[in-house]
Write an enzyme that holds these catalytic residues in place. Structure first.
Site, PDB file in Angstrom:
ATOM      1  N   HIS A  94       0.814  -1.342   0.024  1.00 58.29           N
ATOM      2  CA  HIS A  94      -0.017  -0.054   0.077  1.00 58.29           C
ATOM      3  C   HIS A  94       0.655   1.271  -0.184  1.00 58.29           C
ATOM      4  O   HIS A  94       0.499   2.430   0.096  1.00 58.29           O
ATOM      5  CB  HIS A  94      -0.814   0.162   1.047  1.00 58.29           C
ATOM      6  CG  HIS A  94      -1.979  -1.055   1.160  1.00 58.29           C
ATOM      7  ND1 HIS A  94      -3.070  -0.937   0.730  1.00 58.29           N
ATOM      8  CD2 HIS A  94      -1.751  -2.320   1.630  1.00 58.29           C
ATOM      9  CE1 HIS A  94      -3.779  -1.948   1.000  1.00 58.29           C
ATOM     10  NE2 HIS A  94      -2.948  -2.754   1.517  1.00 58.29           N
TER      11      HIS A  94
ATOM     12  N   LYS B  48      -8.495  14.282   4.456  1.00 61.96           N
ATOM     13  CA  LYS B  48      -7.565  13.035   4.474  1.00 61.96           C
ATOM     14  C   LYS B  48      -6.599  13.098   5.433  1.00 61.96           C
ATOM     15  O   LYS B  48      -6.433  14.384   6.113  1.00 61.96           O
ATOM     16  CB  LYS B  48      -6.930  12.779   3.014  1.00 61.96           C
ATOM     17  CG  LYS B  48      -6.087  14.080   2.477  1.00 61.96           C
ATOM     18  CD  LYS B  48      -5.566  13.861   1.211  1.00 61.96           C
ATOM     19  CE  LYS B  48      -6.747  13.985  -0.045  1.00 61.96           C
ATOM     20  NZ  LYS B  48      -6.590  12.616  -0.613  1.00 61.96           N
TER      21      LYS B  48
ATOM     22  N   LYS C  15       0.731  14.704   0.539  1.00 59.69           N
ATOM     23  CA  LYS C  15      -0.649  14.956   0.113  1.00 59.69           C
ATOM     24  C   LYS C  15      -0.929  16.405  -0.226  1.00 59.69           C
ATOM     25  O   LYS C  15      -1.819  16.836  -0.719  1.00 59.69           O
ATOM     26  CB  LYS C  15      -1.645  14.328   1.164  1.00 59.69           C
ATOM     27  CG  LYS C  15      -1.520  12.867   1.306  1.00 59.69           C
ATOM     28  CD  LYS C  15      -2.472  12.569   2.444  1.00 59.69           C
ATOM     29  CE  LYS C  15      -2.481  10.898   2.785  1.00 59.69           C
ATOM     30  NZ  LYS C  15      -3.029  10.263   1.938  1.00 59.69           N
TER      31      LYS C  15
ATOM     32  N   THR D 232      -8.402   6.506  -1.842  1.00 60.41           N
ATOM     33  CA  THR D 232     -10.033   6.072  -2.227  1.00 60.41           C
ATOM     34  C   THR D 232     -10.964   6.992  -1.841  1.00 60.41           C
ATOM     35  O   THR D 232     -12.146   6.899  -2.296  1.00 60.41           O
ATOM     36  CB  THR D 232     -10.047   4.877  -1.147  1.00 60.41           C
ATOM     37  OG1 THR D 232      -9.616   5.303   0.278  1.00 60.41           O
ATOM     38  CG2 THR D 232      -9.386   3.545  -1.586  1.00 60.41           C
TER      39      THR D 232
ATOM     40  N   LYS E 170     -14.780   7.837  -3.333  1.00 60.78           N
ATOM     41  CA  LYS E 170     -16.028   8.404  -2.661  1.00 60.78           C
ATOM     42  C   LYS E 170     -16.724   9.684  -3.161  1.00 60.78           C
ATOM     43  O   LYS E 170     -17.693   9.745  -2.868  1.00 60.78           O
ATOM     44  CB  LYS E 170     -15.510   8.517  -0.955  1.00 60.78           C
ATOM     45  CG  LYS E 170     -15.333   7.004  -0.572  1.00 60.78           C
ATOM     46  CD  LYS E 170     -14.537   7.174   0.862  1.00 60.78           C
ATOM     47  CE  LYS E 170     -13.750   5.893   1.012  1.00 60.78           C
ATOM     48  NZ  LYS E 170     -12.777   5.845   2.185  1.00 60.78           N
TER      49      LYS E 170
END
Ligand code: 26Q
Length: 802
Positions: free
Chosen positions: A354, A542, A548, A650, A654
């Protein structure tokens, strides 16, 4: 089907049985407990049936081992999946109760940090809903992920004492407890001409399972999430090893044992090599495997055919000790030889990677490993030696390669290598991530075992994140497509036909507005900030992490603010920037980023000139439940990681499912989202994976150059340290240094201009209401392939063989 009247009767009955008083005397929480208890009773019937059926059919069992699961709340989902949520809603209404208010009282099960744990929960949801016998295996942390408070703009961590009021959903199974052994010594002996290993002087810890039902969607299937708790062995707890009367020592010992399942490590990206973490991993793995073997032997009498009836999936390297532990159990306990044990072990194991962030790749100090797990050390040593021999044969003379690929070198056990060698299959979680594994991170192993590699792009539960989280949009979809999409999410593509249907678009717009109003109310009630429901809701939620790039978002906000201040006539569509997310408590920079967001929010929200056009909100304590509220209210989904860093993401899925338009880099699953919706329905910007790689390999990135080149960029960077923000003068010096002076490895400044252009495009498109709505609906229409049902189908067919 249960009627409303029956439901009321069952509920009142349950209430009295549980609480020993009538419902008028109960608190709201009492009422929640009774409702959840009733639902659990109903599920229990199906749970027993499911297990009997699996046993009768001798169905292959999948065990998904993970140090983290992030299921969130259960009550609403369980009611919905059991097919009685509307009945319950009506029944409760008759009793003067509001269903959603009761659902809200449940604590989130937050046994995970972020994406990895939530993926596990989505896969379990899909397995149950698809009738696959798939079970989760995790620890029952007494404290889940910390709760976040924002005090004076800073993150403060509070313990997540989620079990204080008990956990209705779990069932303790003391009769299924097993023993896990740590430390000690190993000696060898000959027994009937066979070399045997005897583990002695170890410390024994009792592992007690707590089972949680995982319901499938209206199909009568109930699978199991098994959570293990560490306990000092109760009555049979041996006090004789303590000096007489040394009561304190006994308690101390008990505490040290229970520490194993006390707390979830609140970090989602760096592995520190801590002893307690290794203990946790071994505890999970040993307990889980023992119970699997015990169940299998109870049913089949022996381990014959085990490899065809069991699949064990390893969620990242955290449970990779499963490989040597299964070897130990098969050899030392079951008396098998190495080759047979190895064939079975590698046959049942599969592994998902991952992350490629180097700091998150787990490596254990050999000394620690050897001391805590002396028998596993020997097994890993043997695996390593056999691998070494195989490599010498394949690549004679290439000692560098052989060295690089070692499972264990003189300092460290390399868990990812152990995972690859000991599994039959391994996979990445998006197309580009799998390519990076094959070409870079695990390229040596890809050369050796190409057939083991495959891609399994992540997915999310469309039932939790669309059907349940967005009832307005769901009804609208069902109105035009019928309810089949709930079981077959690919049918959402039928919505494409409505992307030009004015009346449908209007209804979709009304639903979005309704969701935004609800979110706006939450924001106002909690933070006193009034947001405009007709502004663009631009959301980045997140974990907070440099890669990010929440900072890129902040730089854009400051730039927009500057433009508005310079030109008060500037006509913009009002925007509400919404952030949420937790920083690992030890991650200094991430915590500063939170402070920066809150400081920028304070500045902008109080500025008379712009505050009707811009608002910035930081949502406290982002978790699964909050995700279910904020995602349906989003117009824009921010997925702006440095290309090559986000394995999949993910949240991106959504959001698109709920009709948000994605602003993104070409990273992780964003690339596949773009391919699915088409260029015209997504807004991409920034460096590509190859360009980023090029800079890493050849150098040539200069943050200073970017800074010099752009007046707008220079201005916002300077504003971090110029006293412009309402914070102490040096508060953001480290961020300034990180972005500029240290030539930031995540290329914030490099991507700044293409990001602001992308944001201008958002603005332009949003003004063309019709076009924007078409984009929004097209996103929902193409989101079916990002359902975890599709992901599970791929794992089931190509990896687990079920
Ligand atoms: C490891 C050792 C010690 C302490 C903590 C850890 C640790 C814990 C959690 C390391 C990593 C994690 C979590 C990683 C994670 O959430 N990865 C995300 O997985 C998602 C599901 O595949 C992807 O969508 C995300 O891109 C990825 O970042």
């Amino acid at each position: 089907m249960i009627s409303k009247e029956e439901f009321i009767k069952l509920y009142l009955d349950k209430f009295e049985k549980i609480h020993g008083k009538s419902i008028d005397e109960g608190t709201m929480y009492d009422k929640y407990v009774a409702l959840a208890g009733l639902v659990k009773d109903l599920l229990a019937v199906d749970w027993v049936k499911t297990n009997n059926l699996y046993s009768e059919r001798d169905q292959k069992q999948v065990y998904y081992f993970a140090m983290e699961f992030l299921p969130g709340k259960f009550l609403g989902i369980n009611l919905l999946y059991r097919g009685i949520r509307e009945t319950a809603r009506e029944a409760l209404k008759d009793l003067g109760l509001d269903l959603e208010e009761l659902e809200e009282l449940e604590s989130d099960a937050a046994l995970g940090n972020g994406g990895l744990g939530r993926l596990g929960a989505c896969l379990l949801d899909s397995m149950a809903s698809m009738g696959i016998a798939g079970h989760g295996c995790c620890l029952r942390y007494k404290y889940g992920l910390f709760r976040q408070r924002i005090v004076d703009g800073f993150q403060v961590e509070l313990p997540d004492n989620w079990l204080v009021n008990g956990n209705i959903w779990e069932i303790r199974k003391p009769d299924k407890a097993v023993e896990v052994r740590f430390g000690g010594t190993v000696r060898t002996d000959m027994l009937c001409g066979r070399l045997v290993f005897i583990h002695e002087n170890y410390e024994a810890v009792k592992a007690v399972p707590y089972d949680v039902p995982i319901a499938g969607y209206q199909n009568g299937v109930v699978n199991t999430l098994r959570l293990w708790r560490a306990e000092a062995a109760g009555e049979d707890f041996d006090l004789s090893s303590f000096p007489r009367g040394d009561y304190l020592k006994v308690l101390e010992y008990k505490q040290s044992v229970e520490a194993i399942s006390q707390i979830l490590y609140p970090d989602d990206s760096s592995s520190e090599g801590k002893l307690l973490r290794l203990k946790q991993q071994y505890f999970l793995v040993s307990a889980g495997l023992q119970s699997i073997l015990r169940r299998y032997k109870k049913k089949h009498g022996s381990l014959l055919n085990f490899e065809n009836k069991v699949a064990i999936h390893l969620n990242d390297t955290h449970p990779v000790l499963c490989i040597p532990e299964l070897m130990r159990l098969l050899i030392d306990v079951e008396g098998m030889g190495w080759d047979e044990a190895w064939r079975i072990t590698t046959g049942v194991m599969s592994y998902t990677n991952h992350t490629i962030l180097p700091e998150a790749l787990e490596k254990w100090p050999v000394e620690m490993f050897k001391t805590l797990l002396p028998r596993l050390y020997l097994i890993v040593q043997e695996i390593n030696e056999r691998l070494g021999r195989e490599l010498w044969q394949r690549f004679p003379g290439d000692w560098q390669k052989v060295d690089r690929m070692a499972v264990m070198n003189k300092d460290q056990v390399v868990m990812a290598h152990l995972a690859v060698v000991g599994s039959s299959r391994l996979n990445g979680v998006s197309r580009v991530h799998t390519e990076i594994l094959q070409k870079q991170v695990l390229s040596d192993f890809y050369g050796l075992y190409p057939q083991k590699f495959s891609n399994k792009t992540n997915g999310v539960s469309h039932r939790r994140f669309l059907l349940k989280a967005n009832p307005g949009l769901s009804s609208l979809i069902t109105e035009v497509l019928g309810p089949e999409w709930i079981g077959e999410p690919q049918q959402l593509s039928g919505l494409a036909a409505f992307a030009n249907d004015a009346s449908f678009l209007e209804k979709a717009a009304a639903v979005k507005r309704e969701n935004k109003l609800k979110m706006g109310k939450l924001i106002f009630d909690k933070y006193g900030i009034a947001v405009n429901p007709d502004s663009i809701f631009d959301v980045q939620v997140k974990r907070i992490h440099a890669y990010k790039r929440q900072l890129l978002n902040v730089l854009h906000i400051l730039d927009l603010f500057n433009r508005l201040k310079d030109n008060p006539q500037l006509e913009i569509v009002p925007r509400t920037f919404i952030f949420g997310g937790k920083a690992a408590p030890g991650y200094y920079l991430a915590k500063k980023i939170i402070k920066l967001i809150n400081t920028v929010a304070a500045k902008i929200n109080s500025d008379k000139l712009v505050r009707d056009k811009l608002k910035v909100v930081f949502l406290e304590d982002y978790n699964v439940s909050l995700a279910e509220r904020v995602i349906p209210a989003a117009d824009v989904s921010e997925q702006i990681s440095t290309a090559g860093k986000e394995a999949s993401g993910t949240g991106n899925m959504k959001f698109m499912m709920n009709g948000a338009v994605t602003v993104c880099t070409l990273d992780g699953a964003n690339i596949e989202i773009r391919d699915a919706v088409g260029e015209e329905n997504i807004i991409c910007f920034g460096l590509t994976v190859d360009e980023v790689l090029g800079y890493y390999q050849q150098g040539g990135y200069s943050a200073w150059e970017e800074y010099r080149r752009s007046d707008r960029l220079r201005r916002v960077i300077d504003q971090l340290v110029s006293g412009f923000l309402p914070a102490p003068a040096e508060e953001f010096r480290e961020i300034y240094n990180f972005l500029l002076v240290d030539n930031d490895e995540f290329f914030h400044l490099k991507d700044f201009s293409s990001y602001t252009e992308a944001q201008d495009k958002v603005e332009r498109l949003y003004r063309e209401t019709r076009k924007w709505l078409r984009m929004s609906v097209s996103n929902t229409a193409q989101s079916g392939r990002f359902s975890s049902d599709r992901t599970v189908a791929e794992y089931a067919g190509e990896i687990w063989q079920v």
